[in-house]
Design a protein around this motif. Sequence first.
Motif, PDB file in Angstrom:
ATOM      1  N   ILE A  20       8.253  -1.274 -12.695  1.00  0.00           N
ATOM      2  CA  ILE A  20       8.073  -2.502 -11.535  1.00  0.00           C
ATOM      3  C   ILE A  20       6.745  -2.520 -11.263  1.00  0.00           C
ATOM      4  N   LYS A  21       6.222  -3.951 -11.057  1.00  0.00           N
ATOM      5  CA  LYS A  21       4.939  -4.227 -10.706  1.00  0.00           C
ATOM      6  C   LYS A  21       4.495  -3.383  -9.353  1.00  0.00           C
ATOM      7  N   ARG A  22       3.399  -3.088  -9.347  1.00  0.00           N
ATOM      8  CA  ARG A  22       2.743  -2.488  -8.034  1.00  0.00           C
ATOM      9  C   ARG A  22       3.575  -1.080  -7.628  1.00  0.00           C
ATOM     10  N   CYS A  23       4.070  -0.503  -8.596  1.00  0.00           N
ATOM     11  CA  CYS A  23       5.099   0.624  -8.244  1.00  0.00           C
ATOM     12  C   CYS A  23       4.023   1.699  -8.139  1.00  0.00           C
ATOM     13  N   SER A  24       2.869   1.804  -8.724  1.00  0.00           N
ATOM     14  CA  SER A  24       1.662   2.682  -8.491  1.00  0.00           C
ATOM     15  C   SER A  24       1.079   2.774  -7.233  1.00  0.00           C
ATOM     16  N   ILE A  25       1.247   1.870  -6.532  1.00  0.00           N
ATOM     17  CA  ILE A  25       0.851   1.558  -5.195  1.00  0.00           C
ATOM     18  C   ILE A  25       1.950   1.923  -3.984  1.00  0.00           C
ATOM     19  N   LEU A  26       3.262   1.239  -4.258  1.00  0.00           N
ATOM     20  CA  LEU A  26       4.244   1.323  -3.461  1.00  0.00           C
ATOM     21  C   LEU A  26       4.969   2.802  -3.269  1.00  0.00           C
ATOM     22  N   LEU A  27       5.101   3.414  -4.618  1.00  0.00           N
ATOM     23  CA  LEU A  27       5.926   4.879  -4.505  1.00  0.00           C
ATOM     24  C   LEU A  27       5.096   5.827  -3.870  1.00  0.00           C
ATOM     25  N   PRO A  28       3.544   5.906  -3.885  1.00  0.00           N
ATOM     26  CA  PRO A  28       2.659   6.960  -3.179  1.00  0.00           C
ATOM     27  C   PRO A  28       2.812   6.560  -1.561  1.00  0.00           C
ATOM     28  N   ALA A  29       2.664   5.063  -1.313  1.00  0.00           N
ATOM     29  CA  ALA A  29       2.713   4.801  -0.110  1.00  0.00           C
ATOM     30  C   ALA A  29       4.141   5.110   0.551  1.00  0.00           C
ATOM     31  N   TYR A  30       5.279   5.058  -0.196  1.00  0.00           N
ATOM     32  CA  TYR A  30       6.499   5.500   0.715  1.00  0.00           C
ATOM     33  C   TYR A  30       6.466   6.764   0.773  1.00  0.00           C
ATOM     34  N   PHE A  31       6.038   7.757  -0.099  1.00  0.00           N
ATOM     35  CA  PHE A  31       5.942   9.057  -0.050  1.00  0.00           C
ATOM     36  C   PHE A  31       5.076   9.669   1.335  1.00  0.00           C
ATOM     37  N   ILE A  32       3.757   8.687   1.432  1.00  0.00           N
ATOM     38  CA  ILE A  32       3.024   8.755   2.652  1.00  0.00           C
ATOM     39  C   ILE A  32       3.608   8.574   3.855  1.00  0.00           C
ATOM     40  N   VAL A  33       4.390   7.658   3.966  1.00  0.00           N
ATOM     41  CA  VAL A  33       5.242   7.368   5.028  1.00  0.00           C
ATOM     42  C   VAL A  33       6.325   8.269   5.460  1.00  0.00           C
ATOM     43  N   ARG A  34       7.016   8.753   4.290  1.00  0.00           N
ATOM     44  CA  ARG A  34       8.153   9.771   4.619  1.00  0.00           C
ATOM     45  C   ARG A  34       7.440  11.018   5.127  1.00  0.00           C
ATOM     46  N   ALA A  83       4.527   5.829  16.916  1.00  0.00           N
ATOM     47  CA  ALA A  83       4.223   6.234  15.723  1.00  0.00           C
ATOM     48  C   ALA A  83       5.709   6.331  14.876  1.00  0.00           C
ATOM     49  N   MET A  84       6.492   7.156  15.559  1.00  0.00           N
ATOM     50  CA  MET A  84       7.640   7.245  15.040  1.00  0.00           C
ATOM     51  C   MET A  84       8.395   6.058  14.711  1.00  0.00           C
ATOM     52  N   CYS A  85       8.372   4.983  15.586  1.00  0.00           N
ATOM     53  CA  CYS A  85       9.182   3.823  15.764  1.00  0.00           C
ATOM     54  C   CYS A  85       8.492   2.768  14.484  1.00  0.00           C
ATOM     55  N   PHE A  86       7.164   3.088  14.351  1.00  0.00           N
ATOM     56  CA  PHE A  86       6.386   2.096  13.248  1.00  0.00           C
ATOM     57  C   PHE A  86       6.840   2.724  12.163  1.00  0.00           C
ATOM     58  N   LEU A  87       6.683   4.230  12.065  1.00  0.00           N
ATOM     59  CA  LEU A  87       7.055   4.608  10.628  1.00  0.00           C
ATOM     60  C   LEU A  87       8.630   4.403  10.145  1.00  0.00           C
ATOM     61  N   ARG A  88       9.431   4.170  11.208  1.00  0.00           N
ATOM     62  CA  ARG A  88      10.748   4.239  10.913  1.00  0.00           C
ATOM     63  C   ARG A  88      11.244   3.003  10.290  1.00  0.00           C
ATOM     64  N   TYR A  89      10.451   1.987  10.897  1.00  0.00           N
ATOM     65  CA  TYR A  89      10.718   0.453  10.160  1.00  0.00           C
ATOM     66  C   TYR A  89       9.619   0.174   9.219  1.00  0.00           C
ATOM     67  N   SER A  90       8.712   0.859   8.532  1.00  0.00           N
ATOM     68  CA  SER A  90       7.992   0.636   7.473  1.00  0.00           C
ATOM     69  C   SER A  90       8.488   0.965   6.050  1.00  0.00           C
TER      70      SER A  90
END
Length: 90
Positions: A20-34, A83-90
């Motif tokens: 998937i395009k931009r997966c190298s950006i989105l997947l680490p961002a997802y893990f950081i948010v989690r 921050a928890m509300c923001f991270l829940r919806y990001s």
Amino acid sequence: MVSLRGTPNTVRMFKDVFSIKRCSILLPAYFIVRVLASLIPAVSLWYSGQFLRLVESAMEARTTVDTTVLIHFAASHIICAVAMCFLRYS
């Protein structure tokens, strides 16, 4: 014995996800948010414990509570909630 019948499907799934395009950006961002979303409740609980310790010491010593420390704990608790509300919806 461990069954490895699903291994080809798992490998194919990872190949599809990483294609998937931009997966190298989105997947680490997802893990950081989690990770951040899992740490925020612990930080909030720590601040609540510090607040209770402050109240306990003030009640035992019959002294007034330092308002700057009290405001710091309240602001930190509010920041954790936002921050928890923001991270829940990001």
